[in-house]
Scaffold this active site. Structure first.
Site, PDB file in Angstrom:
ATOM      1  N   ASP A 158       0.742  -1.233   0.004  1.00 43.93           N
ATOM      2  CA  ASP A 158       0.094   0.111   0.046  1.00 43.93           C
ATOM      3  C   ASP A 158       0.972   1.315  -0.034  1.00 43.93           C
ATOM      4  O   ASP A 158       2.006   1.265   0.550  1.00 43.93           O
ATOM      5  CB  ASP A 158      -0.865   0.188   1.235  1.00 43.93           C
ATOM      6  CG  ASP A 158      -1.920  -0.635   1.181  1.00 43.93           C
ATOM      7  OD1 ASP A 158      -2.247  -1.866   0.142  1.00 43.93           O
ATOM      8  OD2 ASP A 158      -3.053  -0.624   1.870  1.00 43.93           O
ATOM      9  N   HIS A 175       3.269  -2.152   3.346  1.00 40.17           N
ATOM     10  CA  HIS A 175       3.511  -1.098   2.898  1.00 40.17           C
ATOM     11  C   HIS A 175       4.817  -0.691   2.228  1.00 40.17           C
ATOM     12  O   HIS A 175       5.887  -1.044   2.810  1.00 40.17           O
ATOM     13  CB  HIS A 175       3.204   0.136   3.807  1.00 40.17           C
ATOM     14  CG  HIS A 175       1.731  -0.080   4.522  1.00 40.17           C
ATOM     15  ND1 HIS A 175       1.508  -0.966   5.548  1.00 40.17           N
ATOM     16  CD2 HIS A 175       0.571   0.870   4.393  1.00 40.17           C
ATOM     17  CE1 HIS A 175       0.273  -0.811   5.823  1.00 40.17           C
ATOM     18  NE2 HIS A 175      -0.169   0.209   5.174  1.00 40.17           N
TER      19      HIS A 175
END
Length: 212
Positions: A11, A154
């Site tokens: 992400d 992430h």
């Protein structure tokens, strides 16, 4: 034919700092992943990184334009956030995202009504928190791994501990017999139809309840 499958997802990119390092790791280990991108992070330079990921066989998916809490937004505002990012992705790689990850995994009925993509969550390692070290990230991911599962990490700027953790996560999961697939392939491998109107927030492909 697929055996055990798992999808690595990242992400908050794309960027020219950490995203390329993640791609290096994927190349090194010969696997693919899926990137849930933020529209405002797509620049001329980061779009090149995104193209590299796409050309490697990775999925580029939608994580909104500005990472807001969409539950506080109107239908029109939500639609604008989604369209902005999907347009940017299509412009860069020639294909529109098929999946959406809600910022903060915050959802409401308006979002389900407006966004015609399946919603994706996944099993995380709280790797947005610098205080969580490499080993802990590895342990959290491995503890939650399951066939058809989605791993939520992430590739945000400076998140080098996750880059480092991949060197342990990937071989460990391979050893357990997992094949790494994109989000699209994950659903395909499990024979689950991609339903844009589904109100499930998927953490694994065969999920049938709203939250798993």
């Amino acid at each position: 034919d697929y055996g055990k499958v798992i999808a690595l997802t990242f992400d908050d990119g794309p960027n020219t700092d950490t995203t390329p390092l993640v791609l290096d790791k994927l190349e090194e280990h010969g696997i693919v992943a899926s990137f849930f991108v933020i529209g405002n992070n797509i620049t001329d330079k980061s779009a090149e990184v995104m193209k590299r990921a796409y050309n490697m066989g990775c999925d580029i998916e939608n994580h909104s334009q500005s990472h807001p809490d969409m539950t506080k937004m109107t239908a029109d505002e939500i639609k604008a956030e989604i369209d902005f990012t999907s347009d940017k992705v299509e412009e860069a790689v020639g294909e529109r995202p098929q999946f959406f990850r809600p910022p903060y995994i915050a959802v409401n009925q308006t979002m389900f009504d407006v966004i015609d993509m399946p919603f994706i969550c996944g099993y995380g390692a709280e790797d947005y928190n610098n205080a969580i070290g490499v080993e802990e990230r590895v342990e959290k991911v491995l503890a939650q791994a399951r066939d058809g599962g989605i791993i939520l990490l992430h590739d945000m700027n400076g998140n080098v501990q996750t880059v480092e953790a991949l060197d342990k996560i990937i071989p460990a999961l391979k050893e357990q017999g997992y094949e790494f697939v994109t989000i699209t392939e994950l659903f395909h491998a499990k024979g689950v139809a991609i339903d844009p109107d589904s109100e499930i927030i998927y953490s694994y492909a065969e999920q049938t309840e709203m939250y798993g």
